[in-house]
Design a protein around this motif. Structure first.
Motif, PDB file in Angstrom:
ATOM      1  N   GLU A 128      -2.136  40.179 -25.755  1.00  0.00           N
ATOM      2  CA  GLU A 128      -1.801  40.532 -27.130  1.00  0.00           C
ATOM      3  C   GLU A 128      -0.317  40.454 -27.405  1.00  0.00           C
TER       4      GLU A 128
ATOM      5  N   ASP B 129      -3.962  45.379 -38.695  1.00  0.00           N
ATOM      6  CA  ASP B 129      -4.654  46.389 -37.905  1.00  0.00           C
ATOM      7  C   ASP B 129      -5.161  45.879 -36.576  1.00  0.00           C
ATOM      8  N   THR B 130      -5.673  44.673 -36.588  1.00  0.00           N
ATOM      9  CA  THR B 130      -6.535  44.327 -35.476  1.00  0.00           C
ATOM     10  C   THR B 130      -5.802  43.768 -34.271  1.00  0.00           C
ATOM     11  N   SER B 131      -4.594  43.288 -34.455  1.00  0.00           N
ATOM     12  CA  SER B 131      -3.917  42.789 -33.259  1.00  0.00           C
ATOM     13  C   SER B 131      -3.261  43.966 -32.550  1.00  0.00           C
ATOM     14  N   ASN B 133      -4.269  45.873 -30.370  1.00  0.00           N
ATOM     15  CA  ASN B 133      -5.101  47.051 -30.210  1.00  0.00           C
ATOM     16  C   ASN B 133      -4.858  47.743 -28.877  1.00  0.00           C
ATOM     17  N   TRP B 136      -1.163  49.039 -28.305  1.00  0.00           N
ATOM     18  CA  TRP B 136      -0.858  50.312 -28.957  1.00  0.00           C
ATOM     19  C   TRP B 136      -1.538  51.462 -28.250  1.00  0.00           C
ATOM     20  N   LYS B 137      -2.771  51.228 -27.823  1.00  0.00           N
ATOM     21  CA  LYS B 137      -3.453  52.299 -27.096  1.00  0.00           C
ATOM     22  C   LYS B 137      -2.641  52.688 -25.879  1.00  0.00           C
ATOM     23  N   ALA B 166     -12.772  50.770 -26.013  1.00  0.00           N
ATOM     24  CA  ALA B 166     -12.162  49.479 -26.323  1.00  0.00           C
ATOM     25  C   ALA B 166     -12.615  48.427 -25.331  1.00  0.00           C
ATOM     26  N   GLU B 170     -14.631  45.013 -26.150  1.00  0.00           N
ATOM     27  CA  GLU B 170     -14.091  43.736 -25.721  1.00  0.00           C
ATOM     28  C   GLU B 170     -15.145  42.940 -24.969  1.00  0.00           C
ATOM     29  N   ARG B 257     -15.248  47.600 -38.227  1.00  0.00           N
ATOM     30  CA  ARG B 257     -14.283  47.646 -39.321  1.00  0.00           C
ATOM     31  C   ARG B 257     -14.727  46.746 -40.465  1.00  0.00           C
ATOM     32  N   LYS B 454      -8.449  53.724 -39.420  1.00  0.00           N
ATOM     33  CA  LYS B 454      -7.038  54.061 -39.543  1.00  0.00           C
ATOM     34  C   LYS B 454      -6.695  54.409 -40.989  1.00  0.00           C
TER      35      LYS B 454
END
Lengths: 160, 532
Positions: A128, B129-131, B133, B136-137, B166, B170, B257, B454
Motif C-alpha cells: 500500500e 478511504d480505501t487505500s 487500510n 493506517w491500522k 482485515a 483480504e 462499504r 468512518k
C-alpha cells in the motif's frame, strides 16, 4: 515549568532545582518508562530511544521537553510524522523494512497473530505505502501515507 | 463508547437542533408573537375564532390531536394571520414580515449548510478511504493517550480483532468469483429494489386519493384509521422498506462499504419518492378544490365578503359602505361564515405527518430496541437456539437510517413552515425528546455495529443530501406562491391574486427586479458550484 516538575518528580535526588548552570543530568530509561503516561504504551522504549541524546533511552531535561512537545497537541503534523517514522524504525537504518513492520505488529497485538498473518499484514503495508518500490518504507513514503490518515493526529498525542 | 460514527450522529442531531432553534426563534419572534399580541384587538376576529358548528368538539383531545378545532384557528397556522398592511402602534408590516421570514429561514438554512460543507471539505482534504487500510491500522491504531492497564488490554484486543478482520477480508477478496452469477444476482437485486420503490409510490398515491374521497364524503363517518391513513402508511413504509432493502442487498455480495452506499441511495430514493408523491397528490387536491370553489362559490364569495365588511363596520362603528342598505348587525364572531382555506389545510397535513412520523420513531425505538432486548435477555434461557447470536439478537444502532430520517424530517419542516409557522417549534420539541430517548436507547439496548463506517468522510455526504433536500423543499412552496391564488378568506396575502404582488407593493421597485433575476435557478446552480 510543569514538565520540569514532572521530570524532577521522577528522581528528586538526581535532579537539582537550579538549572541555570546547565548540569548534565540524565534520567535512566527505567524511570521514564514507568511514567503513568507511558507505562502502558507498547512503544515506550522506542520513544525514549528516539528522543534521547545517545539513543540509549536515558533522557536529559531537554530530551524530555522535546519528547512531550512533539507528542503534544500543538506540534505540526509533519514534525509528528518525522518522529513517528523514527519510532517505528526499530533498527535505525532510516527505512522501515519488513522486520521493523513485523516487530510493530507483534508489539501491537502482543504476539497474538500467527506468523503467516503477520507476514500477510506486512506485505500489504508495503504494497500500500511503498511508492518508490524498493520493498521498504522511506521517510517520504511514510509521510505520504500518514498525512492522509484521519486519526493520526488524535492518536499520536500525549497529554501531560 | 461506540465509536466515532455514533458520536457523529449525535453531533449531527445537535447541530440540527441548533438550526431548528434559530428557525423557531425567527418564526416565533417575527411572526407569531406580533400577530398574537397586536393582531387580535385590531379586527379580523371572525377568522380567528372557532365557527359555531365546530365549537362543540373544538377542545376535545381528538380534534386537538388532529390539529383541527381550536388549534386550527390559532397562531399556529397560516389562516390565522391578518391581511392588513401594518398592525399595531409599531406599524409592523405583517404580510411582509411573514413572507420575509419564510424566505429568510430558507436562506439561512442554505447558508449554514453550505458553510458547514465548505468547512468539512477543508478539514478532510478529500482523502480516500480505501487505500492505506493496513498501513493506517498499523501506525495509527494505538492511542497514545491510554494510561490505564485495563484500557490498554482492551485496546490490544481490539487491535488484534481489527487486524484479523482485515486479514479475512483480504483473503476473501483474493478468492475467485463467479462473475456471471454475481452480475445476474446484482441485476436481480436492483430490479427488486425498483419494484419496491414503484410499489411504495403507487401505494401512497392510492392512499391519498382515497383520503380525498373520504374528505368529500365527510370525515365523521370513518374511524381513526381512515382519517390518519396517509400518515400511518407513509411512516410504516419508512419503517419497513429499509429492512427490505437490507435483505435484498445481501443478494448482491458487495464489499460492505459499497453495499452501505447502495443502501443509503435506495433509502434516499424511497423517502424522496414518498415525499414527492405526497406533495403531488396534495397539489392535485388543492387544484381540484380551487377549481371547484372558483366555479361554484364565486357568488358565495361575494356574499361572505359582503357580510364580513358589514360585520367589521359594525365593530368599528365606522362608516358603512354607501351601497349597503342593511343596518349594522351584531353578530357573534363565531357565527360569521367563512370561506375555505387550503393553506391551513396543507399546513395541517404537514403537521399531522410530522407528528405521526415522530410517534412512529418513538414506538419503533421502544418496541424494536427495548422490547427486543428485554425479550432476548430474559428468554434466552428457555429458547431453542441461542438468541443472542442468531436472530433476533440485540439490535444495532443504525446510523445511516437514523440520519436519513433526520434529514427528511427537516425537509418536511422546510416545506411546511410557510403554511404553518408552528412547525419549527414542533420540530424543536421533537428533536429535544428524541435526542434523549435515542441516547438512552443506545446506551442500554444496542450493541456496536459490526461494520464500522468512518465518520469523517460521510459527513459531507449527509450535508450534500441536506442541501439537495432544501432545494426540493422550497420548490413546492415557490410553485404555490407564484401560481395558485391564495384563499380569499385567510392568511396575510389574500388581497392579492398572487403573492408576488406583495413585493411590488411593499418593496422599492428595483428590489423586485433584482429578486426576479435572482430567483432564476440558473443563477443558483453556479453559485453552488462556486461554493464547492
Amino acid at each position: 515549568l510543569r514538565l520540569f516538575y514532572r521530570y524532577r518528580d521522577l528522581a528528586p535526588q538526581l535532579v537539582p532545582l537550579d538549572y541555570s548552570n546547565k548540569p548534565a543530568v540524565t534520567l535512566p530509561y527505567e524511570l521514564i518508562g514507568s511514567m503513568p503516561e507511558l507505562k502502558d504504551n507498547p512503544f515506550r522504549q522506542r520513544i525514549a530511544e528516539v528522543f534521547s541524546e545517545h539513543g540509549d533511552g536515558n533522557m536529559t531535561l531537554d530530551d524530555f521537553l522535546d519528547m512531550f512537545s512533539v507528542l503534544s497537541e500543538m506540534a505540526p503534523r509533519d514534525l509528528k510524522a518525522y518522529y513517528a517514522f523514527k519510532i517505528y524504525d526499530f533498527n535505525n537504518d532510516d527505512y522501515i523494512c519488513k522486520s521493523d513492520l513485523e516487530k510493530t505488529v507483534n508489539k501491537l497485538t502482543r504476539n497474538e497473530l500467527t506468523p503467516e498473518e503477520v507476514s500477510l499484514v506486512c506485505e500489504k503495508v508495503i504494497y500500500e505505502a511503498d511508492v518508490d518500490n524498493d520493498g521498504k518504507l522511506s521517510l517520504a513514503d511514510f509521510q505520504h501515507m500518514i498525512v492522509r490518515a484521519p486519526d493520526f493526529l488524535s492518536t499520536f498525542h500525549i497529554r501531560i | 463508547h461506540f465509536g466515532s460514527s455514533v458520536a457523529s450522529y449525535f453531533i449531527f442531531l445537535r447541530w440540527m437542533y441548533g438550526i431548528n432553534m434559530i428557525l423557531f426563534g425567527l418564526t416565533f419572534g417575527l411572526v407569531m408573537v406580533p400577530e398574537a399580541l397586536m393582531g387580535k384587538p385590531y379586527g379580523s376576529l371572525p377568522r380567528k375564532t372557532v365557527p359555531r358548528a365546530e365549537e362543540a368538539t373544538a377542545m376535545n383531545f381528538a380534534t386537538l390531536w388532529d390539529f383541527s378545532g381550536f388549534a386550527q384557528y390559532s397562531v399556529l397556522f397560516y389562516g390565522y394571520y391578518n391581511n392588513q398592511r401594518t398592525i399595531g402602534w409599531l406599524k409592523f408590516r405583517m404580510p411582509l414580515s411573514y413572507f420575509l421570514v419564510g424566505v429568510g429561514s430558507i436562506g439561512y438554512s442554505f447558508m449554514i449548510v453550505t458553510r458547514t460543507m465548505a468547512k468539512n471539505a477543508n478539514d478532510d482534504g478529500g482523502g480516500d478511504d480505501t487505500s492505506f487500510n493496513f498501513s493506517w491500522k498499523m501506525f495509527t491504531s494505538w492511542d497514545y493517550l491510554i494510561g490505564n492497564p485495563e484500557t490498554a488490554d482492551n485496546k490490544f484486543a481490539s487491535i488484534t480483532t481489527s487486524f484479523k478482520e482485515a486479514i479475512v477480508e483480504e483473503q476473501e477478496s483474493r478468492k475467485e468469483e463467479n462473475i456471471h452469477l454475481t452480475r445476474f444476482l446484482r441485476v436481480l437485486a436492483n430490479f427488486l429494489a425498483l419494484c419496491t420503490l414503484a410499489g411504495s409510490g403507487y401505494l401512497i398515491f392510492f392512499v391519498v386519493r382515497r383520503s380525498q374521497q373520504f374528505a368529500l364524503e365527510g370525515l365523521e363517518n370513518y374511524g381513526w384509521w381512515e382519517r390518519n391513513e396517509v400518515n400511518t402508511v407513509m411512516s410504516l413504509l419508512g419503517m419497513f422498506c429499509p429492512t427490505l432493502f437490507d435483505v435484498i442487498s445481501s443478494l448482491e455480495n458487495y464489499h460492505p462499504r459499497i453495499a452501505l452506499r447502495w443502501q443509503l441511495g435506495r433509502i434516499f430514493a424511497l423517502f424522496l419518492g414518498n415525499l414527492y408523491t405526497f406533495i403531488i397528490a396534495l397539489m392535485d387536491e388543492i387544484n381540484l378544490k380551487a377549481r371547484y370553489f372558483l366555479s361554484f362559490t364565486l357568488e358565495e364569495e361575494k356574499i361572505v365578503k359582503y357580510n364580513m365588511t358589514i360585520w367589521e363596520a359594525s365593530l368599528y362603528n365606522g362608516t358603512i359602505p354607501e351601497n349597503s342598505t342593511a343596518p349594522p348587525i351584531q353578530v357573534d364572531p363565531a357565527d360569521v361564515p367563512r370561506g375555505p382555506c387550503w393553506e391551513t389545510m396543507v399546513g395541517q397535513e404537514f403537521v399531522r405527518l410530522t407528528v405521526s412520523d415522530m410517534m412512529t420513531t418513538y414506538i419503533t425505538i421502544l418496541i424494536g430496541d427495548f422490547l427486543r432486548a428485554v425479550f432476548v435477555r430474559f428468554f434466552n434461557y428457555c429458547w431453542c437456539w441461542d438468541l443472542e447470536y442468531g436472530f433476533p439478537s440485540y439490535s444495532e444502532f443504525d446510523i445511516s437510517g437514523n440520519v436519513l430520517g433526520l434529514i427528511f424530517n427537516q425537509g418536511m419542516i422546510w416545506m411546511g413552515s410557510f403554511y404553518a409557522p408552528c412547525l419549527p417549534a414542533i420540530n424543536v420539541f421533537r428533536l429535544h425528546t428524541s435526542m434523549y430517548l435515542q441516547c438512552w436507547a443506545v446506551m442500554c439496548c444496542n450493541v456496536p455495529q459490526e461494520r464500522v463506517f468512518k465518520a469523517s468522510r460521510s459527513n459531507n455526504f449527509y450535508m450534500a443530501m441536506l442541501l439537495f433536500i432544501l432545494f426540493l423543499s422550497t420548490l413546492p412552496a415557490v410553485y404555490t406562491i407564484v401560481s395558485i391564488p391564495p384563499s380569499f378568506d385567510c392568511g396575510p396575502f389574500r388581497m392579492f391574486e398572487v403573492i408576488s404582488e406583495t413585493l411590488e407593493h411593499d418593496f422599492p421597485s428595483w428590489f423586485g427586479k433584482v429578486f426576479g433575476y435572482a430567483s432564476n435557478p440558473g443563477l443558483i446552480l453556479p453559485f453552488i458550484l462556486l461554493m464547492v
